[in-house]
Structure formats: C-alpha cells, structure tokens
Design an enzyme around this catalytic site. Structure first.
Site, PDB file in Angstrom:
ATOM      1  N   GLY A  78       0.373   8.965 -10.491  1.00  0.00           N
ATOM      2  CA  GLY A  78      -0.760   8.411  -9.760  1.00  0.00           C
ATOM      3  C   GLY A  78      -0.283   7.466  -8.673  1.00  0.00           C
ATOM      4  N   GLU A  79      -1.192   7.152  -7.753  1.00  0.00           N
ATOM      5  CA  GLU A  79      -0.865   6.188  -6.711  1.00  0.00           C
ATOM      6  C   GLU A  79      -2.146   5.600  -6.153  1.00  0.00           C
ATOM      7  OE1 GLU A  79       0.156   7.924  -2.627  1.00  0.00           O
ATOM      8  OE2 GLU A  79       0.789   9.535  -3.991  1.00  0.00           O
ATOM      9  N   GLY A  81      -3.500   2.165  -3.162  1.00  0.00           N
ATOM     10  CA  GLY A  81      -3.124   1.454  -1.961  1.00  0.00           C
ATOM     11  C   GLY A  81      -2.069   0.396  -2.187  1.00  0.00           C
ATOM     12  N   MET A  82      -1.899  -0.052  -3.448  1.00  0.00           N
ATOM     13  CA  MET A  82      -0.986  -1.154  -3.721  1.00  0.00           C
ATOM     14  C   MET A  82       0.155  -0.787  -4.655  1.00  0.00           C
ATOM     15  SD  MET A  82      -3.757  -4.241  -4.127  1.00  0.00           S
ATOM     16  CE  MET A  82      -4.735  -3.342  -5.324  1.00  0.00           C
ATOM     17  N   VAL A  85       2.417   4.916  -9.644  1.00  0.00           N
ATOM     18  CA  VAL A  85       2.530   4.916 -11.103  1.00  0.00           C
ATOM     19  C   VAL A  85       3.356   6.119 -11.537  1.00  0.00           C
ATOM     20  CG1 VAL A  85       1.303   4.910 -13.302  1.00  0.00           C
ATOM     21  CG2 VAL A  85       0.282   3.798 -11.300  1.00  0.00           C
ATOM     22  N   LYS A 100       4.308   0.956 -13.195  1.00  0.00           N
ATOM     23  CA  LYS A 100       3.594   0.746 -11.940  1.00  0.00           C
ATOM     24  C   LYS A 100       4.518  -0.007 -10.997  1.00  0.00           C
ATOM     25  CE  LYS A 100      -0.788  -0.221 -11.744  1.00  0.00           C
ATOM     26  NZ  LYS A 100      -2.117  -0.897 -11.789  1.00  0.00           N
ATOM     27  N   ASP A 195     -12.882  -4.529 -12.162  1.00  0.00           N
ATOM     28  CA  ASP A 195     -12.922  -3.183 -11.581  1.00  0.00           C
ATOM     29  C   ASP A 195     -13.196  -2.155 -12.665  1.00  0.00           C
ATOM     30  OD1 ASP A 195     -12.849  -1.454  -9.402  1.00  0.00           O
ATOM     31  OD2 ASP A 195     -10.745  -0.968  -9.713  1.00  0.00           O
TER      32      ASP A 195
END
Length: 360
Positions: A78-79, A81-82, A85, A100, A195
């Site tokens: 996964g990825e 903006g910050m 993973v 991460k 979030d």
C-alpha cells in the site's frame, strides 16, 4: 551502553532508540554522539552520516532489501501521500510485519517527527485484539524513518461493504462492539483516531472460522492534549482526515475528544446497514455542508425495505448529533446502546451473545 532521554532524563539500556515517555531520541550518558550499534537491527542517527555521500533512498521500491539488518522486505502492499507500506518478515524470528516507511519530506519535518515519535511511544501500548498497534519506530543510517506494526490479513471493511451492499444487523452489532472496544483503549491513553473510516478497518478470520474487526492506521491519531501544537502540525499536512466520515467539529477545526470517533463510528455503522451515508450531496463540499447544517437522513427512511428497528435508528441519530454533548460519551457506550437497540429482549447480564460481547 546506557542511554538517556535529553528531555525527561530517563535512562535506558539495550537497543532502544527513542524514549517511551516522550518520543525523544536517546543519547549516550555523558552526551557524546550516538555511535552506530553493531549487529542485526542496529540503527544510527542521520548525524553519523554527515560528510559522507548520501545514499539515494528509494522509498517506493524496496522489495528484496533488508531494512536495518533485521526486516526482509517482501513486497509493497500500500501507499499514501505520506508513506509506503511493505510486507516484511523478521529474519531472526520469521514473524511477518507491516513496515510503514515515511516519505522523505515528512521525515525531514522536525515538528511532524516529534509528534509521530510521541505517538509511537503511546502506540506501543495499544495492544488489543481489535487494534493494529505499533511495535516500534526506527531510523536507519540512510535516514529512512519507519514504523513497524503486526501484519494483519483480511478484507478491508470498505471492500466488504461494496461487495455485499448491506451487512446483516447481527454482524454489524459484533463488529461495532469490537471497534468500540479497540478505540476505547486508545481513548484511555488520551489518543483519538481522527480518521476512522471503512478503509481503516480490517475484517480478519479467526481460527474458529468467525471474523473480527481490527482498527488500523493510527497514523493520523493525535493526543487530545496537543493544544497550540495542533495549529503548527496542521500546516504540515499531518493532521488530516477523510471528509466523508469527519465529525462536524472536526470540519470546523474545533478541539476534538473521543466523541469525534463516536460520530465517525456511527456513520460507518449507518453505511454498513444501508450501503449509503446519511447525507446527500453532489460533491464533497455539499456533503460537508450537509453535516454542518442538516440533520442525518433517518435510517428507515433511507432504506425502508430493510425493516430495521426504530430503536436502532434512534441510537444512530443520537450518535450522529452535530453537538458532541448530545452523543454517547464513548465508543463503548455507543456500542452498548446499539446492541441493546438491535436486541431489545436480550440483556448483557442475562448471558448469551450480548453478555459475551460486553463482559469486560
């Protein structure tokens, strides 16, 4: 070698790199620069590499590399903006982890890193069956800053929602209870998620064939005590959230507490039961304005054909109140009210499903 936190003075021994109390980088007793540690898992501060050519960091393509002599990177999973993973396994134990790796811009932001280190020190204490907690935070001699978490397998709740459209009430009761219990552990540590959304909930299979909900990604979480620091960090892009599930007070930039997570959990519950959100709008801006000014569309008005109990509708409307004071005070309280409304003839004290769910 004994290490000391320059902020609080706590002494450490072993391979610790950051203070568990305030997240500060540890220094050797006496204040000498930290020397690179030998052996697997050793890390060194960026200062140790000053004057030497910097190795180009390819945060987005690390498959096959060994991080800090300990974590064998398997593949990117996964990825954002910050961060990126990765799935990795510990060379010495063969355990699987999610790594991460923070983006270079974030890693070089002093204010952001100070907050993330504090969060990591608290996140290590978030051990609960329904929370994916932080195992450690580290930094390589190349300047890679990373966070290690257990690798959790399953189906993301948003995918389950999309696949099924509507999730049965009895199953939603179980998952809401589990999510609420996991969040309460964080709230007890003065952390709110900020979030909470279906993309941050993983539905995992247990050995007995049942499924459980696990709260993921406390990367946007913040301490309730942040105060003025919040304003600085907002400018860095760290204090963010997902607009569809933000509470009204979060949209307004107000001070937040656990009840903002109650609101987001209620929106998620509504979506699980109906396949839709409780507000209408042609775009993101209209949806946000609706949450600030309009009342939620009642559950049974949204999907009358589902014949959901009126009591469930009333519990959700209370949890989605614009005024935080009108909501349940905690995610556990909301989960209990929701379960009682879904099963009005069953009492937690009477045993059975609810008794098992709420026995603490």
């Amino acid at each position: 070698m004994k290490l000391r936190c320059p902020t609080c003075g706590t002494l450490y021994e072993g391979d610790a790199k950051f203070c568990a109390k305030d997240g500060g980088r540890l220094l050797p007793v006496g204040g000498a620069p930290v020397a690179p540690a030998a052996g697997p898992g050793a890390t060194a501060p960026r200062a140790a590499a000053e004057g030497a050519p910097k190795k180009e960091l390819r945060h987005s393509s690390m498959a096959g590399q060994v991080l800090d002599g300990r974590y064998q990177i398997v593949k990117k999973v996964g990825e954002g903006g910050m961060s990126f993973v990765y799935l990795a396994h510990d060379i010495s134990t063969n355990e699987r982890y999610a790594i991460k790796i923070l983006s270079p811009g974030l890693a070089e932001d002093t204010n952001a890193m100070a907050r993330l280190r504090r969060e990591a020190s608290l996140g290590i204490r978030l051990e609960h069956p329904n929370v994916c907690h932080i195992v450690r935070m580290g930094e390589t001699e190349d300047g890679l800053v990373y966070v290690v978490m257990p690798f959790v397998e399953g189906e993301v709740l948003s995918d389950r929602n999309n696949r099924l459209g509507v999730i049965p009430l009895a199953q939603v009761v179980v998952w809401v209870n589990e999510i609420g219990a996991g969040l309460q552990v964080a709230h007890d540590l003065k952390i709110i998620h900020r979030d909470l959304k279906p993309e941050n909930i993983m539905i995992c299979a247990r050995a007995d064939g049942t499924e459980s909900a696990v709260v993921m990604d406390f990367g946007l979480a913040k301490e309730r005590r942040s105060g003025a620091e919040l304003e600085k960090l907002t400018a860095t892009g760290i204090i963010l959230g997902t607009p569809e599930f933000m509470s009204p007070e979060q949209l307004r930039g107000k001070t937040l507490d656990a009840r903002t997570d109650v609101y987001s959990l209620a929106l998620m519950t509504y979506e699980m039961l109906t396949g839709k959100l409780p507000f209408d709008g042609r775009n993101q801006q209209e949806l946000m304005i609706a949450r600030l000014r309009a009342e939620p569309i009642p559950l049974r008005e949204r999907r009358p054909e589902l014949d959901l109990p009126e009591a469930v509708e009333q519990v959700l409307l209370r949890a989605m109140a614009r005024d935080p004071d009108a909501r349940p005070a905690s995610t556990v309280e909301f989960a209990r009210e929701f379960a009682a409304a879904a099963h009005p003839r069953t009492s937690p004290s009477a045993g059975g499903l609810l008794g098992k769910l709420f026995r603490r």
